[in-house]
Design a protein around this motif. Structure first.
Motif, mmCIF file in Angstrom:
data_model
loop_
_atom_site.group_PDB
_atom_site.id
_atom_site.type_symbol
_atom_site.label_atom_id
_atom_site.label_comp_id
_atom_site.label_asym_id
_atom_site.label_seq_id
_atom_site.Cartn_x
_atom_site.Cartn_y
_atom_site.Cartn_z
ATOM 1 N N MET A 1 95.101 109.563 162.418
ATOM 2 C CA MET A 1 94.437 110.835 162.725
ATOM 3 C C MET A 1 93.331 110.593 163.750
ATOM 4 O O MET A 1 92.489 109.719 163.574
ATOM 5 C CB MET A 1 93.843 111.444 161.431
ATOM 6 N N SER A 2 93.336 111.373 164.849
ATOM 7 C CA SER A 2 92.335 111.200 165.903
ATOM 8 C C SER A 2 90.942 111.556 165.397
ATOM 9 O O SER A 2 90.777 112.407 164.514
ATOM 10 C CB SER A 2 92.675 112.099 167.101
ATOM 11 N N LYS A 3 89.933 110.913 166.006
ATOM 12 C CA LYS A 3 88.550 111.182 165.619
ATOM 13 C C LYS A 3 87.927 112.205 166.567
ATOM 14 O O LYS A 3 88.222 112.244 167.755
ATOM 15 C CB LYS A 3 87.723 109.894 165.620
ATOM 16 N N PHE A 4 87.055 113.041 165.997
ATOM 17 C CA PHE A 4 86.458 114.172 166.710
ATOM 18 C C PHE A 4 84.964 114.180 166.401
ATOM 19 O O PHE A 4 84.568 114.177 165.241
ATOM 20 C CB PHE A 4 87.140 115.458 166.203
ATOM 21 N N LEU A 5 84.136 114.180 167.442
ATOM 22 C CA LEU A 5 82.683 114.227 167.267
ATOM 23 C C LEU A 5 82.173 115.584 167.737
ATOM 24 O O LEU A 5 82.355 115.956 168.902
ATOM 25 C CB LEU A 5 82.018 113.108 168.069
ATOM 26 N N TYR A 6 81.536 116.313 166.827
ATOM 27 C CA TYR A 6 80.988 117.629 167.165
ATOM 28 C C TYR A 6 79.474 117.516 167.200
ATOM 29 O O TYR A 6 78.827 117.288 166.172
ATOM 30 C CB TYR A 6 81.429 118.671 166.142
ATOM 31 N N VAL A 7 78.899 117.673 168.400
ATOM 32 C CA VAL A 7 77.452 117.545 168.591
ATOM 33 C C VAL A 7 76.859 118.951 168.598
ATOM 34 O O VAL A 7 77.011 119.694 169.574
ATOM 35 C CB VAL A 7 77.127 116.821 169.911
ATOM 36 N N THR A 8 76.205 119.339 167.516
ATOM 37 C CA THR A 8 75.647 120.684 167.424
ATOM 38 C C THR A 8 74.261 120.723 168.065
ATOM 39 O O THR A 8 73.693 119.696 168.433
ATOM 40 C CB THR A 8 75.522 121.156 165.960
ATOM 41 N N ASP A 9 73.726 121.921 168.161
ATOM 42 C CA ASP A 9 72.354 122.109 168.639
ATOM 43 C C ASP A 9 71.469 122.567 167.482
ATOM 44 O O ASP A 9 70.425 123.163 167.696
ATOM 45 C CB ASP A 9 72.326 123.147 169.770
ATOM 46 N N GLN A 10 71.892 122.273 166.259
ATOM 47 C CA GLN A 10 71.203 122.833 165.098
ATOM 48 C C GLN A 10 70.513 121.778 164.243
ATOM 49 O O GLN A 10 70.931 120.618 164.186
ATOM 50 C CB GLN A 10 72.194 123.602 164.221
ATOM 51 N N ASP A 11 69.484 122.231 163.566
ATOM 52 C CA ASP A 11 68.784 121.413 162.595
ATOM 53 C C ASP A 11 69.654 121.250 161.356
ATOM 54 O O ASP A 11 70.463 122.126 161.029
ATOM 55 C CB ASP A 11 67.452 122.088 162.224
ATOM 56 N N GLU A 12 69.471 120.153 160.656
ATOM 57 C CA GLU A 12 70.321 119.883 159.481
ATOM 58 C C GLU A 12 70.181 120.937 158.386
ATOM 59 O O GLU A 12 71.089 121.115 157.573
ATOM 60 C CB GLU A 12 70.008 118.499 158.901
ATOM 61 N N TYR A 13 69.053 121.648 158.335
ATOM 62 C CA TYR A 13 68.816 122.581 157.231
ATOM 63 C C TYR A 13 69.060 124.050 157.599
ATOM 64 O O TYR A 13 68.881 124.928 156.763
ATOM 65 C CB TYR A 13 67.388 122.422 156.709
ATOM 66 N N THR A 14 69.451 124.334 158.835
ATOM 67 C CA THR A 14 69.709 125.728 159.197
ATOM 68 C C THR A 14 71.055 126.183 158.648
ATOM 69 O O THR A 14 71.860 125.383 158.183
ATOM 70 C CB THR A 14 69.681 125.931 160.726
ATOM 71 N N ASP A 15 71.282 127.492 158.739
ATOM 72 C CA ASP A 15 72.527 128.078 158.235
ATOM 73 C C ASP A 15 73.705 127.630 159.102
ATOM 74 O O ASP A 15 73.738 127.872 160.299
ATOM 75 C CB ASP A 15 72.404 129.598 158.259
ATOM 76 N N HIS A 16 74.675 126.968 158.475
ATOM 77 C CA HIS A 16 75.851 126.487 159.206
ATOM 78 C C HIS A 16 77.098 127.281 158.802
ATOM 79 O O HIS A 16 78.187 126.730 158.670
ATOM 80 C CB HIS A 16 76.069 124.989 158.919
ATOM 81 N N SER A 17 76.928 128.582 158.640
ATOM 82 C CA SER A 17 78.020 129.412 158.122
ATOM 83 C C SER A 17 79.205 129.486 159.071
ATOM 84 O O SER A 17 80.312 129.782 158.657
ATOM 85 C CB SER A 17 77.506 130.827 157.835
ATOM 86 N N PHE A 18 78.972 129.228 160.353
ATOM 87 C CA PHE A 18 80.098 129.190 161.294
ATOM 88 C C PHE A 18 80.633 127.767 161.415
ATOM 89 O O PHE A 18 81.831 127.533 161.319
ATOM 90 C CB PHE A 18 79.655 129.692 162.672
ATOM 91 N N ILE A 19 79.746 126.811 161.615
ATOM 92 C CA ILE A 19 80.149 125.416 161.817
ATOM 93 C C ILE A 19 80.869 124.875 160.593
ATOM 94 O O ILE A 19 81.902 124.209 160.696
ATOM 95 C CB ILE A 19 78.915 124.548 162.146
ATOM 96 N N GLY A 20 80.326 125.172 159.415
ATOM 97 C CA GLY A 20 80.876 124.614 158.182
ATOM 98 C C GLY A 20 82.348 124.886 157.961
ATOM 99 O O GLY A 20 83.161 123.961 157.913
ATOM 100 N N PRO A 21 82.739 126.168 157.857
ATOM 101 C CA PRO A 21 84.150 126.438 157.550
ATOM 102 C C PRO A 21 85.120 126.003 158.634
ATOM 103 O O PRO A 21 86.196 125.486 158.326
ATOM 104 C CB PRO A 21 84.189 127.950 157.341
ATOM 105 N N LEU A 22 84.778 126.175 159.897
ATOM 106 C CA LEU A 22 85.732 125.840 160.955
ATOM 107 C C LEU A 22 85.801 124.340 161.201
ATOM 108 O O LEU A 22 86.866 123.725 161.105
ATOM 109 C CB LEU A 22 85.379 126.563 162.254
ATOM 110 N N PHE A 23 84.666 123.725 161.517
ATOM 111 C CA PHE A 23 84.680 122.335 161.952
ATOM 112 C C PHE A 23 84.654 121.333 160.799
ATOM 113 O O PHE A 23 85.212 120.254 160.905
ATOM 114 C CB PHE A 23 83.500 122.068 162.893
ATOM 115 N N GLN A 24 83.990 121.681 159.711
ATOM 116 C CA GLN A 24 83.862 120.700 158.616
ATOM 117 C C GLN A 24 84.870 120.912 157.493
ATOM 118 O O GLN A 24 85.013 120.057 156.639
ATOM 119 C CB GLN A 24 82.431 120.761 158.053
ATOM 120 N N LYS A 25 85.558 122.039 157.524
ATOM 121 C CA LYS A 25 86.492 122.318 156.439
ATOM 122 C C LYS A 25 87.941 122.361 156.929
ATOM 123 O O LYS A 25 88.767 121.544 156.495
ATOM 124 C CB LYS A 25 86.122 123.648 155.773
#
Length: 370
Positions: A1-25
């Motif tokens: 499985m290929s590796k994918f690095l997603y570099v966000t512009d967000q703080d670790e404690y902010t709301d990741h309601s978009f990033i979470g389901p798409l990129f991390q799930k």
């Protein structure tokens, strides 16, 4: 499985309601994904068990080398995607040949343009700001054209602000998570409960919505408002003293708190001024409403009309006091069962055309054919 690095512009404690389901799930069913968040307080890079990497902000200017020093081999990644931050994108592009990865740029929202338009609404925009915006936009387009793939929120956003981008484009819109739907809890009162969640500022002109409510002859409604701009809200409400008895100000500290409040409402509010900034994408709050099958009054624009049907899965309104008032009056007269059905219709439509699981599969295909 290929590796994918997603570099966000967000703080670790902010709301990741978009990033979470798409990129991390869902996307991690197709790639081995690491997601980078930044921290103002950490002094060392931390690798979490859930494949998140927390990086001190001071390392952002030399990100890839700092990750290498930590033992994270950049050469192992087939894809590096940067979210919103063109300074980080420039550095990632510069090292593309060295590490041999494909580069993507994710534009979630044109923040600089939003600030410029907000300043204009507040009469703070200068000639220098206009020139500076043109220079920065030209620079951004040049960088995006060096990427292998561009990932805006909508084609309309690209058309309005980045029409000169020539690189392959795949749209990643706001969507709904099919695994995380919330029950619409029907309240016992006979009144219709309208809910507004989100930012309040000069650009959004929420006074127009309040004016519409103030001119409704019926008293059989409640307007619930949750915002992180309470002072601005207080100032607005002072101009509508007769509305106070029908308004409930909600203090949602977390996203979960907000979703619980939305589930108690009958109708969401997401009608915004008719400007390109708001017409180019579906606001996250619309997805929040429909995740609880709460139907929404929304702006009548091409983007919304491509998803929803007026009076069937949503209610469309022009951004005028008269149009908004007419929709509110129409809804107040409807049986609660009819209102609930519009919410269910809208949720069903989103699950069919705008769900993260489906988008992740399509994105994986696009990346694999680069």
């Amino acid at each position: 499985m290929s590796k994918f690095l997603y570099v966000t512009d967000q703080d670790e404690y902010t709301d990741h309601s978009f990033i979470g389901p798409l990129f991390q799930k869902y996307l991690n069913r197709h790639f081995e994904i690491n997601t980078i968040f930044f921290s103002k307080f950490k002094t060392e890079i931390e690798i979490k068990d859930d494949a998140r990497i927390i990086v001190p902000e001071k390392f952002s200017t030399n990100l890839l080398e700092e990750l290498d020093k930590k033992g994270i081999s950049i050469k192992d990644y087939a894809f590096v995607v940067v979210r919103n931050n063109t300074t980080l994108l420039k550095d990632v592009l510069k090292k593309k040949i060295k590490y041999n990865y494909k580069v993507g740029f994710r534009l979630s929202f044109p923040k600089r343009i939003a600030k410029l338009q907000t300043d204009e609404a507040n009469h703070k925009k200068s000639f220098f700001d206009i020139i500076n915006n043109k220079i920065q936009t030209f620079s951004e387009i040049s960088l995006i054209n060096e990427c292998d793939i561009f990932l805006p929120t909508s084609f309309q956003m690209k058309k309005d602000y980045f029409k000169d981008v020539k690189t392959r484009t795949f749209v990643i819109p706001s969507a709904i998570d099919p695994d995380v739907l919330h029950q619409n809890i029907q309240h016992e009162g006979s009144e219709k409960r309208f809910f507004y969640a989100g930012t309040l500022d000069k650009l959004r002109e929420f006074e127009t919505v309040l004016e519409a409510f103030s001119n409704i002859p019926s008293d059989n409604y409640k307007l619930m408002i949750s915002t992180k701009d309470p002072e601005y809200l207080d100032d607005m409400l002072s101009k509508f003293p007769d509305l106070r008895k029908n308004i409930e100000i909600c203090d949602a500290k977390t996203r979960e708190d907000l979703l619980k409040l939305i589930a108690l409402a009958d109708v969401g509010l997401s009608v915004l001024p008719d400007i390109a900034l708001f017409n180019s994408s579906t606001p996250i709050k619309i997805l929040d409403y429909y995740s609880s099958a709460v139907p929404c009054i929304m702006s009548k624009n091409e983007n919304n009309a491509s998803i929803f049907e007026d009076n069937n899965s949503a209610w469309f309104s022009d951004f005028t006091e008269e149009s908004i008032r007419e929709k509110i009056e129409q809804i107040i007269k409807l049986p609660k069962e009819d209102v609930s059905q519009v919410g269910l219709n809208g949720q069903k439509r989103l699950l069919a055309v705008r769900n993260y699981e489906r988008i992740a599969a399509d994105l994986a295909h696009q990346l694999n054919i680069l």
